[in-house]
Structures are given as C-alpha cells and as structure tokens.
Design a protein around this motif. Structure first.
Motif, PDB file in Angstrom:
ATOM      1  N   LEU A  47       0.676  -1.190   0.321  1.00  0.00           N
ATOM      2  CA  LEU A  47       0.045   0.076  -0.018  1.00  0.00           C
ATOM      3  C   LEU A  47       0.649   1.250   0.062  1.00  0.00           C
ATOM      4  O   LEU A  47       1.746   1.412   1.003  1.00  0.00           O
ATOM      5  N   LYS A  48       0.666   1.880  -1.081  1.00  0.00           N
ATOM      6  CA  LYS A  48       1.478   3.144  -1.068  1.00  0.00           C
ATOM      7  C   LYS A  48       0.978   4.309  -0.272  1.00  0.00           C
ATOM      8  O   LYS A  48      -0.251   4.430  -0.287  1.00  0.00           O
ATOM      9  N   THR A  49       1.758   4.588   0.882  1.00  0.00           N
ATOM     10  CA  THR A  49       1.036   5.352   2.110  1.00  0.00           C
ATOM     11  C   THR A  49       1.769   6.653   2.308  1.00  0.00           C
ATOM     12  O   THR A  49       2.808   6.839   2.426  1.00  0.00           O
ATOM     13  N   PRO A  50       0.887   7.670   2.421  1.00  0.00           N
ATOM     14  CA  PRO A  50       1.346   9.344   2.647  1.00  0.00           C
ATOM     15  C   PRO A  50       2.145   9.045   4.101  1.00  0.00           C
ATOM     16  O   PRO A  50       1.368   8.189   4.911  1.00  0.00           O
ATOM     17  N   ILE A  51       2.902   9.805   4.295  1.00  0.00           N
ATOM     18  CA  ILE A  51       3.628   9.735   5.692  1.00  0.00           C
ATOM     19  C   ILE A  51       3.560  11.135   6.080  1.00  0.00           C
ATOM     20  O   ILE A  51       3.974  12.360   5.282  1.00  0.00           O
ATOM     21  N   GLY A  52       3.201  11.512   7.285  1.00  0.00           N
ATOM     22  CA  GLY A  52       3.264  12.808   7.908  1.00  0.00           C
ATOM     23  C   GLY A  52       4.294  12.607   9.003  1.00  0.00           C
ATOM     24  O   GLY A  52       4.396  11.678   9.733  1.00  0.00           O
ATOM     25  N   ILE A  53       5.051  13.738   8.987  1.00  0.00           N
ATOM     26  CA  ILE A  53       6.166  13.774  10.131  1.00  0.00           C
ATOM     27  C   ILE A  53       5.903  14.662  11.292  1.00  0.00           C
ATOM     28  O   ILE A  53       5.156  16.013  11.025  1.00  0.00           O
ATOM     29  N   SER A  54       5.525  14.072  12.412  1.00  0.00           N
ATOM     30  CA  SER A  54       4.908  14.862  13.570  1.00  0.00           C
ATOM     31  C   SER A  54       6.163  15.821  14.277  1.00  0.00           C
ATOM     32  O   SER A  54       7.320  15.119  14.716  1.00  0.00           O
ATOM     33  N   VAL A  55       6.190  16.969  14.275  1.00  0.00           N
ATOM     34  CA  VAL A  55       7.193  17.733  15.070  1.00  0.00           C
ATOM     35  C   VAL A  55       6.543  17.803  16.499  1.00  0.00           C
ATOM     36  O   VAL A  55       5.230  17.376  16.632  1.00  0.00           O
ATOM     37  N   ARG A  56       7.546  18.122  17.304  1.00  0.00           N
ATOM     38  CA  ARG A  56       6.960  18.068  18.843  1.00  0.00           C
ATOM     39  C   ARG A  56       5.800  18.613  19.135  1.00  0.00           C
ATOM     40  O   ARG A  56       5.552  19.883  18.640  1.00  0.00           O
TER      41      ARG A  56
END
Ligand SMILES: [Zn+2]
Length: 246
Positions: free
Chosen positions: A52-61
C-alpha cells in the motif's frame, strides 16, 4: 429552396449533430472517475503479500491538552483556535503554544494540537528529550504508565502533568492511521505491527509500524522528526506498507 440547397442544409445539420455528440462524449470522458474515498491509496497484491503506497506525515514536537488544562494555561473560558487543518479530518494545529519545561532546558513555542483530549500529553523526539535532559519512553499515548511527569507554561498559568498513566511526556511510537474499511481490506487490526519500505537517498525498511484503526481516518503513517530525518523523508512523501497475508 432547390433540392440541392435542402440537401446541403440537412447535411450541415447532420454534421452539427455529429460534432455536438462528439463534444459531449469527449466531455464525459474528461469527467473524473467517481471518487470512492478521496485520495485513499489502493492495495496491490505482490508475491503473496499486499503493498500500500502510504502518505507519511512527520510529527514535530507537540502537545495535546484536556479542556481543563487549556483554561489553566490560556485563561478561564478559553478554547483552542485553529491555526491550520491537519491531513486527518477534524484534527488541527492550534494557534496556542506552550513552553515545555525540562530538567536542563526548556523548549519554547511548542504547538498545541486540537481538538482537546481527555488527558494532556507531550510528544517529543529523542533529540528533544536529550536536549532538555529527560529520559523518555516510546509510547502510544499519555495513558502509558512509563510516561514522565513534565511541566507546561502558558501565558496565563502553569500545569504539571503527573506521568504514571495520567498524562505526561513520551516519544511517540511510529504508527499508521487506517479507517476500519481499509483495515478490513488489508486484513489487519488495532495493535498489529507492519513494515514500511522507504525509497530515496536513504532507502530503509522501518519495522514495527503500529496499526491504529478508527472509522473515517485517512491512511497515513506518522513518524517523528528524528525518524523522518534519519530516512530522508519529509511530510507528504510516501512509503510502501508491506502487509503479509496469512
Ligand atoms: Zn498519528
């Protein structure tokens, strides 16, 4: 009207009808296909597993707050205001920011995410934790007993989160948000652990992506800034989720 003129008129009418039909047909072709669940990726079967091609979100503090703590930190009657909407519908970065007080140092202007939650919690990266002199566990949320006590300072007041399962500071466990529909399609459930392949300049496989399921969620992997930097991924880029089929 001569017979020839009538014929010409009929034939030009015929041509106009043909052109109109052709234009309508092409317009119909241009209509986008009906959207099932907007932007949701489609699993594909590869060598006995699903990908599954999945979007990635980077969580900042960031910080999540309970309504009571919003009032202590920002004043009686205050409620969070939207700064910008997040990828997940109904979730937002709030205008409100707090200072996080560590043992050695403080971090100013840590963003509050909304909406409010039953427990307040502080999600930092390992780098943040080292910088402020705290040893933090990897956890899923503030109900984990390993979460550490931590103090927040707002413009109107101060709160100390007690840790010990009642809200506190931790490093977020890498995870994937899935709707119940997508979880069913993939054959996975809350708490399962999956692999995520990352392409690019720092190709990597991240193991132990925790599955979290809720109706209405969009498919999205959440990593923190340390993880994103280590694998050369920024928010909005994609990875490939590997789902074994039993
Ligand atoms: Zn998340």
């Amino acid at each position: 009207m001569t017979e020839q003129a009538t014929l010409d008129l009929n034939s030009s009418q015929f041509t106009i009808d043909r052109i109109s039909q052709e234009v309508l047909r092409r317009l119909a072709d241009l209509q986008p296909a009906p959207v099932v669940d907007d932007h949701e990726p489609v699993p594909t079967a590869v060598n006995g597993h699903l990908e599954l091609k999945t979007p990635i979100g980077i969580s900042v503090r960031h910080v999540h707050l309970c309504p009571e703590h919003v009032e202590i930190l920002f004043g009686k009657g205050h409620s969070l205001t939207v700064y910008n909407e997040l990828y997940q519908k109904g979730y937002y970065a709030a205008r409100e920011q707090v200072m996080v007080v560590g043992r050695k140092r403080c971090i100013e202007k840590v963003r509050v995410l909304g909406p409010t939650r039953p427990f307040s919690q502080v999600e930092l990266s390992q780098t943040d934790a080292l910088m402020i002199g705290m040893k933090l566990p990897i956890a899923t949320d503030g109900s984990d007993p390993a979460c550490q006590p931590i103090t927040l300072v707002g413009p109107e007041g101060v709160v100390t989160l007690p840790g010990n399962g009642n809200g506190g500071a931790f490093i977020a466990r890498r995870h994937i948000h899935l709707s119940d529909d997508m979880a069913k399609r993939l054959g996975v459930k809350n708490g399962d652990l999956l692999d995520l392949d990352i392409d690019g300049a720092r190709p990597t496989t991240l193991h132990g992506i925790l599955v979290r399921v809720k109706a209405g969620w969009l498919t999205e992997v959440h990593l923190d800034t340390d993880e994103g930097n280590a694998v050369g991924i920024r928010s909005g880029q994609t990875g490939t989720l590997i789902v074994p089929q039993k």
